[in-house]
Scaffold this motif. Structure first.
Motif, PDB file in Angstrom:
ATOM      1  N   SER A  51       0.806  -1.220   0.000  1.00  8.98           N
ATOM      2  CA  SER A  51       0.000   0.000   0.000  1.00  8.98           C
ATOM      3  C   SER A  51       0.841   1.271   0.000  1.00  8.98           C
ATOM      4  O   SER A  51       0.340   2.341  -0.340  1.00  8.98           O
ATOM      5  N   CYS A  52       2.121   1.174   0.381  1.00  4.92           N
ATOM      6  CA  CYS A  52       2.993   2.346   0.364  1.00  4.92           C
ATOM      7  C   CYS A  52       4.437   1.880   0.270  1.00  4.92           C
ATOM      8  O   CYS A  52       4.783   0.765   0.678  1.00  4.92           O
ATOM      9  N   MET A  53       5.291   2.742  -0.276  1.00  2.00           N
ATOM     10  CA  MET A  53       6.717   2.429  -0.374  1.00  2.00           C
ATOM     11  C   MET A  53       7.531   3.704  -0.262  1.00  2.00           C
ATOM     12  O   MET A  53       7.056   4.794  -0.612  1.00  2.00           O
ATOM     13  N   HIS A  54       8.752   3.537   0.227  1.00  2.00           N
ATOM     14  CA  HIS A  54       9.674   4.658   0.409  1.00  2.00           C
ATOM     15  C   HIS A  54      11.060   4.190   0.014  1.00  2.00           C
ATOM     16  O   HIS A  54      11.549   3.168   0.499  1.00  2.00           O
ATOM     17  N   TRP A  55      11.701   4.927  -0.907  1.00  2.00           N
ATOM     18  CA  TRP A  55      13.032   4.557  -1.397  1.00  2.00           C
ATOM     19  C   TRP A  55      14.001   5.655  -0.993  1.00  2.00           C
ATOM     20  O   TRP A  55      13.871   6.813  -1.417  1.00  2.00           O
ATOM     21  N   MET A  56      14.990   5.312  -0.161  1.00  3.53           N
ATOM     22  CA  MET A  56      15.908   6.312   0.375  1.00  3.53           C
ATOM     23  C   MET A  56      17.354   5.871   0.195  1.00  3.53           C
ATOM     24  O   MET A  56      17.664   4.702  -0.002  1.00  3.53           O
ATOM     25  N   GLU A  57      18.260   6.847   0.237  1.00  2.75           N
ATOM     26  CA  GLU A  57      19.685   6.580   0.128  1.00  2.75           C
ATOM     27  C   GLU A  57      20.323   6.670   1.501  1.00  2.75           C
ATOM     28  O   GLU A  57      20.019   7.572   2.287  1.00  2.75           O
ATOM     29  N   VAL A  58      21.199   5.723   1.796  1.00  3.54           N
ATOM     30  CA  VAL A  58      21.878   5.690   3.084  1.00  3.54           C
ATOM     31  C   VAL A  58      23.036   6.688   3.049  1.00  3.54           C
ATOM     32  O   VAL A  58      23.916   6.600   2.189  1.00  3.54           O
ATOM     33  N   THR A  59      23.022   7.622   3.975  1.00  4.13           N
ATOM     34  CA  THR A  59      24.075   8.646   4.034  1.00  4.13           C
ATOM     35  C   THR A  59      25.020   8.437   5.201  1.00  4.13           C
ATOM     36  O   THR A  59      26.005   9.158   5.325  1.00  4.13           O
ATOM     37  N   ALA A  60      24.712   7.469   6.067  1.00  5.47           N
ATOM     38  CA  ALA A  60      25.604   7.208   7.199  1.00  5.47           C
ATOM     39  C   ALA A  60      26.945   6.701   6.686  1.00  5.47           C
ATOM     40  O   ALA A  60      27.006   5.808   5.850  1.00  5.47           O
ATOM     41  N   GLU A  61      28.025   7.282   7.150  1.00  7.71           N
ATOM     42  CA  GLU A  61      29.361   6.913   6.692  1.00  7.71           C
ATOM     43  C   GLU A  61      30.161   6.325   7.852  1.00  7.71           C
ATOM     44  O   GLU A  61      30.012   6.706   9.006  1.00  7.71           O
ATOM     45  N   SER A  62      30.983   5.382   7.513  1.00  6.85           N
ATOM     46  CA  SER A  62      31.961   4.845   8.453  1.00  6.85           C
ATOM     47  C   SER A  62      33.258   4.633   7.703  1.00  6.85           C
ATOM     48  O   SER A  62      33.292   4.623   6.481  1.00  6.85           O
ATOM     49  N   SER A  63      34.345   4.478   8.431  1.00  5.78           N
ATOM     50  CA  SER A  63      35.642   4.308   7.771  1.00  5.78           C
ATOM     51  C   SER A  63      35.668   3.045   6.923  1.00  5.78           C
ATOM     52  O   SER A  63      36.217   3.039   5.816  1.00  5.78           O
ATOM     53  N   VAL A  64      35.043   1.969   7.422  1.00  4.53           N
ATOM     54  CA  VAL A  64      35.015   0.716   6.660  1.00  4.53           C
ATOM     55  C   VAL A  64      34.182   0.885   5.405  1.00  4.53           C
ATOM     56  O   VAL A  64      34.567   0.446   4.317  1.00  4.53           O
ATOM     57  N   LEU A  65      33.010   1.525   5.541  1.00  7.95           N
ATOM     58  CA  LEU A  65      32.120   1.686   4.398  1.00  7.95           C
ATOM     59  C   LEU A  65      32.725   2.631   3.359  1.00  7.95           C
ATOM     60  O   LEU A  65      32.582   2.409   2.153  1.00  7.95           O
ATOM     61  N   THR A  66      33.420   3.668   3.820  1.00 11.66           N
ATOM     62  CA  THR A  66      34.062   4.592   2.886  1.00 11.66           C
ATOM     63  C   THR A  66      35.132   3.890   2.070  1.00 11.66           C
ATOM     64  O   THR A  66      35.240   4.076   0.858  1.00 11.66           O
TER      65      THR A  66
END
Length: 437
Positions: free
Chosen positions: A111-126
């Motif tokens: 019935s509903c959807m939300h598409w978002m981008e993850v902005t949380a950064e970490s040294s490993v993820l970077t």
């Protein structure tokens, strides 16, 4: 004290367009001058905002569905997702043309959807974002599929195959949140890989919002009791996703590669079936040319062999590579066991891919062992038919080497040794029939 103006400014109408069907949903693109629409006929439309000119139309069909319930853009504006209630499917569509790049089924109507981008950064993820994917260095690029067969093969023929994989799995992690009836809530990384399911929520979801750092999920639900209904708001803690953000990203990237490779192999098999049918249909018309020249090959035969080699060598071996990496990730239980990565399921998938490769090798051996005898036999049969009808036999057809005679003898010995088997269909079949099977 806040004071509001007694009169509100009027908005000027800059454009107007009459549409044949009633519009039930519309969503503006976050990056481009585009607006996505869904109407009561089940169509998904894409229009330009400036001129309201139609870019494309995605009509309903039995493979997807006809009842659109919601739309959502990927944050970069390159993909559009829409939900279908009648088939309980989610379809990801390319913004450039009305083609389904990926679809999957869900348990309840969305019935509903939300598409978002993850902005949380970490040294490993970077460091993960900045690192180059090793598969691009070790694996060959997938060849494009021929355009003259299945309509679905144009996904991998008009676009470069590695660009399709990059399109499905973008570098930056983004999450599609789905909500439906009976408290149904699921989260999909890159809009494809299910990473979480929320339980304990009652009612139909009206709105969803996942925070950009993955630490909380806001949900608005409606519970109907007779003629009355109650709307509730929940804020759920989702710190587990934030804690395992690099692991979630790696798993999601692997899933998008595997999903695209499976799609490539399925399309290769579809094209192979169509190529084989065309070979059988053209056998009669090309028999004369086929037997006159020993080395005669047709473009259809060449494409069939190329498809077989592509699907086996490129697609299957790439799939085996990514599954083997997933198996190694599953062995690191401290990092990936809380995310539900199952080593036993991955092992079963590796076994299935190995069986597929063995079957493809068997098919290559059948074709190789059959074609030399098959060509020699039909060349000999064609000459025999000409002699029986007292037609002129070309001199080059009369030239048969001892090797050709051996091939004909092997063909006759293998397939016509016992006549009852030929008529009762209880004995050996032609090897060429194995190819069709």
């Amino acid at each position: 004290m806040l004071r509001f103006p007694t009169c509100f400014p009027s908005f000027r109408v800059v454009g107007e367009k009459q549409l044949p069907q009633e519009i039930i949903f519309l969503v503006w693109s976050p990056k481009r001058d585009l607006i996505a629409l869904a109407n009561t006929a089940g169509e998904v439309l894409l229009h330009r905002l400036a001129s309201f000119h139609r870019v494309w139309s995605f009509p309903p069909n039995e493979n997807t569905g006809k009842e659109v319930t919601c739309l959502a853009w990927r944050p970069d504006g390159k993909l559009l997702a829409f939900a279908l209630a009648d088939t309980k499917k989610i379809v990801l569509c390319d913004v450039e043309k009305p083609e389904s790049l990926h679809s999957f089924s869900v348990e309840a109507p969305v019935s509903c959807m939300h598409w978002m981008e993850v902005t949380a950064e970490s040294s490993v993820l970077t460091s993960f974002y900045n690192a180059e994917d090793e598969s691009n260095l070790l694996l060959p690029k997938l060849p494009t599929l021929p355009k003259n067969y299945s309509n679905t093969s144009k996904i991998f023929s008009e676009e470069n195959s590695d660009e399709i994989i990059k399109l499905l799995g973008d570098v930056r992690l983004n999450i599609l949140v789905l909500g439906g009836s009976s408290g149904f809530i699921e989260l999909y990384a890159y809009g494809m890989f299910k990473i979480a399911r929320v339980t304990g929520i009652v009612g139909t979801c009206l709105a969803l919002c996942l925070s950009s750092d993955l630490k909380s999920l806001s949900v608005v639900t409606e519970v109907s009791a007779g003629s009355a209904s109650e709307v509730s708001y929940f804020q759920l803690e989702t710190n587990l996703l934030y804690s395992f953000l690099p692991e979630v990203t790696r798993m999601a990237r692997k899933f998008t590669h595997i999903s695209a490779l499976l799609q490539y192999i399925n399309l290769s098999l579809t094209c192979m079936c169509e190529a084989w049918e065309e070979i059988l249909m053209q056998m009669d018309s090309r028999l004369t040319k086929f037997v006159q020249e020993k080395s005669t090959t047709t473009s259809v035969q060449d494409e069939f062999m190329h498809l077989l080699l592509w699907g086996k060598a490129s697609g299957s071996e790439s799939l085996l590579y990514h599954l083997s990496e997933l198996k190694g990730m599953a062995s690191w239980k401290q990092k990936y066991e809380p995310l539900g990565l199952d080593a036993a399921g991955i092992e079963d998938a590796i076994t299935a891919v190995g069986s597929f490769i063995l079957k493809a090798n068997e098919l290559l051996q059948v074709i190789d062992s059959s074609m030399k005898n098959f060509k020699a036999f039909f060349r000999w049969l064609y000459v025999a038919m000409l002699r029986m009808t007292e037609d002129h036999v070309l001199p080059e057809l009369n030239k048969m080497t001892q090797k050709d005679i051996t091939f004909v003898a092997e063909f006759l010995t293998e397939h016509f040794n016992e006549a009852p088997d030929l008529y009762n269909r209880k004995g050996k079949y032609f090897n060429v029939e194995k190819v069709g099977q």
